[in-house]
Enzyme design. Structure first.
Site, PDB file in Angstrom:
ATOM      1  N   CYS B 101       0.886  -1.167   0.000  1.00 58.77           N
ATOM      2  CA  CYS B 101       0.000   0.000   0.000  1.00 58.77           C
ATOM      3  C   CYS B 101       0.916   1.206   0.000  1.00 58.77           C
ATOM      4  O   CYS B 101       1.507   1.533   1.026  1.00 58.77           O
ATOM      5  CB  CYS B 101      -0.926   0.016   1.217  1.00 58.77           C
ATOM      6  N   CYS B 104      -0.776   4.383   2.229  1.00 60.15           N
ATOM      7  CA  CYS B 104      -0.885   4.344   3.696  1.00 60.15           C
ATOM      8  C   CYS B 104      -0.440   2.972   4.176  1.00 60.15           C
ATOM      9  O   CYS B 104       0.759   2.674   4.128  1.00 60.15           O
ATOM     10  CB  CYS B 104      -2.267   4.751   4.201  1.00 60.15           C
ATOM     11  N   SER B 105      -1.368   2.138   4.622  1.00 58.82           N
ATOM     12  CA  SER B 105      -0.947   0.841   5.166  1.00 58.82           C
ATOM     13  C   SER B 105      -2.063  -0.183   5.019  1.00 58.82           C
ATOM     14  O   SER B 105      -2.237  -1.032   5.867  1.00 58.82           O
ATOM     15  CB  SER B 105      -0.585   1.000   6.643  1.00 58.82           C
ATOM     16  N   CYS B 106      -2.854  -0.069   3.933  1.00 57.63           N
ATOM     17  CA  CYS B 106      -3.996  -0.956   3.737  1.00 57.63           C
ATOM     18  C   CYS B 106      -3.531  -2.408   3.699  1.00 57.63           C
ATOM     19  O   CYS B 106      -2.565  -2.748   3.003  1.00 57.63           O
ATOM     20  CB  CYS B 106      -4.741  -0.575   2.470  1.00 57.63           C
TER      21      CYS B 106
END
Lengths: 221, 199
Positions: B101, B104-106
């Site tokens: 991702c 962000c940090s999906c």
């Protein structure tokens, strides 16, 4: 906004610090608390997941990188709570200094000013009546735009051509939902890009798959 | 808005925000504890490992899983936040899939829990979409030159899970034994599942 969060293809960050496969999710007690506070801050501030991501991304790059992942989550919670006037600007720092034993005047609690926002349903997937504009196999080009607000249109795919590889469920558009300007659900496509289209002829050969909201795309000419 | 947060340590700022919200009854520390416990103990890669082991053991399940990841994963009881629509990509001798991702940090929480630190760090997010073969090699996975690499950037609410290749020497193993071999890193696509005794 073109923010520090949009990291695809940036250079200079060095190697990946590996951890063992059984590394726990948190390494410090404050990370546990920051994680839970950030999740709950969405509800307390009356915002949503897209405004949460925007509040993460629009931090000063120095803040974004200063205290790692949960450091930026904490700052994100502060941003959301300050925007909705649940807490006053500077309230967290003042309380922190007080906890550290300093003589600090804390700002008065403001009158809450939550956004006028209510989701149409839970989650992000929504029905869309209009048929999808593209089908699998279509050649598409990503619009070369730089939105001033929140967006999931990463810089590294802007202006690049690819092929529609899959149609995904239609979803709320983050660009408007983050600012409480409507859900505007759209069809979402996985677009496959040849790596050389993104990084030039010298780079590695691979396929990059990027999920794009329909309004990010145009037919390739 | 202040940008200089480095003056006050993050531990203290976290404590400060919690104390402000708790004293005004806006946040219940017990609810915080529940969230933390859930993601420390109940939701993690052991869930995804069960999905992978079942797919390796049951060809019909595997076909369903690749066709409709969300529903097939829910059959095993795994659903919830960050798992609204899960797509499973199968690694084969010809194709290697890896998830990132960049924005962000999906990450597919119901099957993998919260992401490891490296997944959220700038080095991984910036490089995986630009030089995956080099980065994977640095992380200990050499992908053969004739294997096609597919990188999946989680830029919408779709979440991806990699179905790793089943290692040789596991023919007689039960689902439970197989699940014990499957690692988080293999389900992100930065490692392979090692054969028993090789891990």
């Amino acid at each position: 906004m073109d923010t520090i969060a949009d990291m695809g293809g940036m250079q200079g960050f060095g190697s990946v610090a590996l951890t063992d496969p059984f590394d726990p999710p948190f390494h410090h007690e404050w990370e546990r608390r920051a994680f839970a506070l950030a999740l709950l801050s969405m509800r307390v501030s009356g915002t949503n997941l897209d405004s949460f991501r925007h509040a993460l991304a629009r931090q000063h790059p120095r803040d974004y990188l200063a205290d790692g992942y949960y450091g930026r989550w904490l700052k994100c919670a502060e941003n959301l709570l300050t925007d909705s006037a649940i807490i006053a600007p500077g309230a967290v720092e003042a309380r922190a200094r007080k906890l550290a034993g300093e003589q600090v005047e804390e700002p008065a609690t403001p009158e809450p000013n939550k956004p006028d926002y209510k989701p149409a349903a839970a989650g992000s997937i929504r029905p869309v009546e209009d048929p999808p504009r593209f089908v699998v196999g279509d050649r598409v080009v990503v619009k070369n735009i730089s939105p001033t607000g929140h967006t999931r249109l990463a810089r590294y795919v802007r202006g690049r051509s690819g092929t529609v590889a899959a149609l995904r469920p239609a979803q709320v558009l983050p660009d408007t939902n983050a600012h409480f300007l409507g859900e505007n659900p759209q069809h979402v496509y996985t677009v496959a890009f040849d790596s050389h289209e993104l990084w030039g002829p010298e780079g590695e050969s691979f396929t990059l798959n990027f999920d794009a909201y329909e309004s990010y795309l145009e037919e390739a000419s | 808005m202040t940008t200089d947060t480095t003056r006050v340590p993050v531990e203290l700022r976290t404590e400060a925000l919690e104390s402000i919200l708790v004293e005004r009854n806006l946040v219940d520390p017990k609810v915080m504890d529940t969230y933390i416990k859930m993601y420390e103990q109940d939701i993690g890669p052991m869930n995804g490992a069960k999905v992978v082991a079942k797919a390796w053991s049951d060809p019909e399940y595997k076909a369903r899983l690749l066709e409709d990841g969300t529903a097939s994963i829910a059959e095993l009881g795994f659903k919830g936040p960050q798992g609204e629509h899960i797509v499973v990509k199968e690694n084969t001798p010809d194709t290697h899939n890896v998830i990132v991702c960049t924005l962000c940090s999906c990450y597919p929480w119901p099957v993998l829990g919260l992401p490891p630190s490296w997944y959220k760090d700038p080095a991984y997010r910036s490089r995986m979409v630009r030089e995956p073969r080099t980065l994977l090699s640095e992380m200990g996975l050499d992908v053969a030159g004739d294997v096609d690499i597919q990188v999946w950037d989680s830029s919408s609410e779709v979440r991806y899970l990699v179905l790793p290749q089943r290692p040789s020497g596991t023919e007689g193993m039960t689902e439970e034994e197989l699940a014990g071999l499957v690692t988080r890193d293999a389900m992100v696509g930065v490692a392979e599942v090692a054969a028993p005794g090789e891990g």
